[in-house]
Design a protein around this motif. Sequence first.
Motif, PDB file in Angstrom:
ATOM      1  N   ARG A  36       0.843  -1.206   0.000  1.00 28.01           N
ATOM      2  CA  ARG A  36       0.000   0.000   0.000  1.00 28.01           C
ATOM      3  C   ARG A  36       0.872   1.247   0.000  1.00 28.01           C
ATOM      4  O   ARG A  36       0.602   2.209  -0.715  1.00 28.01           O
ATOM      5  CB  ARG A  36      -0.915   0.011   1.225  1.00 28.01           C
ATOM      6  N   GLU A  88     -10.349 -10.074  -5.842  1.00 25.05           N
ATOM      7  CA  GLU A  88      -9.823  -8.717  -5.660  1.00 25.05           C
ATOM      8  C   GLU A  88      -8.333  -8.663  -5.976  1.00 25.05           C
ATOM      9  O   GLU A  88      -7.869  -7.708  -6.615  1.00 25.05           O
ATOM     10  CB  GLU A  88     -10.091  -8.234  -4.229  1.00 25.05           C
ATOM     11  N   ILE A  92      -6.578  -6.347  -8.864  1.00 24.82           N
ATOM     12  CA  ILE A  92      -5.445  -5.444  -8.606  1.00 24.82           C
ATOM     13  C   ILE A  92      -4.298  -5.774  -9.558  1.00 24.82           C
ATOM     14  O   ILE A  92      -3.682  -4.883 -10.138  1.00 24.82           O
ATOM     15  CB  ILE A  92      -5.000  -5.518  -7.131  1.00 24.82           C
ATOM     16  N   SER A  97      -8.340  -2.508 -10.293  1.00 22.00           N
ATOM     17  CA  SER A  97      -8.642  -2.130  -8.912  1.00 22.00           C
ATOM     18  C   SER A  97      -7.332  -1.769  -8.220  1.00 22.00           C
ATOM     19  O   SER A  97      -6.256  -2.198  -8.646  1.00 22.00           O
ATOM     20  CB  SER A  97      -9.312  -3.295  -8.171  1.00 22.00           C
ATOM     21  N   ASP A  98      -7.438  -0.974  -7.175  1.00 27.29           N
ATOM     22  CA  ASP A  98      -6.275  -0.695  -6.331  1.00 27.29           C
ATOM     23  C   ASP A  98      -6.686  -0.820  -4.857  1.00 27.29           C
ATOM     24  O   ASP A  98      -6.175  -0.145  -3.998  1.00 27.29           O
ATOM     25  CB  ASP A  98      -5.682   0.681  -6.629  1.00 27.29           C
ATOM     26  N   ASN A  99      -7.601  -1.737  -4.596  1.00 26.52           N
ATOM     27  CA  ASN A  99      -8.243  -1.884  -3.300  1.00 26.52           C
ATOM     28  C   ASN A  99      -7.388  -2.641  -2.277  1.00 26.52           C
ATOM     29  O   ASN A  99      -7.860  -3.594  -1.652  1.00 26.52           O
ATOM     30  CB  ASN A  99      -9.605  -2.566  -3.471  1.00 26.52           C
ATOM     31  N   VAL A 101      -6.478  -1.431   0.528  1.00 29.37           N
ATOM     32  CA  VAL A 101      -7.046  -1.114   1.844  1.00 29.37           C
ATOM     33  C   VAL A 101      -8.146  -2.113   2.204  1.00 29.37           C
ATOM     34  O   VAL A 101      -8.222  -2.583   3.336  1.00 29.37           O
ATOM     35  CB  VAL A 101      -7.565   0.344   1.890  1.00 29.37           C
ATOM     36  N   GLY A 102      -8.988  -2.449   1.230  1.00 30.11           N
ATOM     37  CA  GLY A 102     -10.040  -3.435   1.477  1.00 30.11           C
ATOM     38  C   GLY A 102      -9.472  -4.793   1.853  1.00 30.11           C
ATOM     39  O   GLY A 102      -9.963  -5.452   2.773  1.00 30.11           O
ATOM     40  N   GLU A 105      -8.169  -4.557   5.401  1.00 33.42           N
ATOM     41  CA  GLU A 105      -9.251  -4.548   6.398  1.00 33.42           C
ATOM     42  C   GLU A 105      -9.837  -5.935   6.609  1.00 33.42           C
ATOM     43  O   GLU A 105     -10.025  -6.369   7.751  1.00 33.42           O
ATOM     44  CB  GLU A 105     -10.343  -3.568   5.977  1.00 33.42           C
TER      45      GLU A 105
END
Length: 115
Positions: A36, A88, A92, A97-99, A101-102, A105
């Motif tokens: 990240r 996901e 990426i 996507s660049d998730n 953070v998801g 979490e």
Amino acid sequence: MYQISYAENLQDNSTACRDRERLAMDHALDLLENARNKGASSIACIEALSYLCRLWTLLMEDLANPDNDLPEVLRADLLSVGIWILKETDAIQKGTSDNLVGLIEICTLIRDGLK
């Protein structure tokens, strides 16, 4: 002479497995945090996503095993989480996507549930 009962041995093995799973998830989270910070197109991200895919593939294989002692509903829920994580990470890797953070979490929630 002290003998460990079968139930005690199973409990110890279960605890040791959860500890190993928690350590593996901690490592995945460390890699994801680094990714990240460096960006979704970085080598760090490629390494993090590769590790995360391997980890969740192994976890999902274990969850799908009929000998797994977790309740069936929990196993199904965790398998659904694993499928989302794999989708996901693929998104990426494809740049759609660049998730990160998801992923962080969700993996944090799963890791915390292993305590």
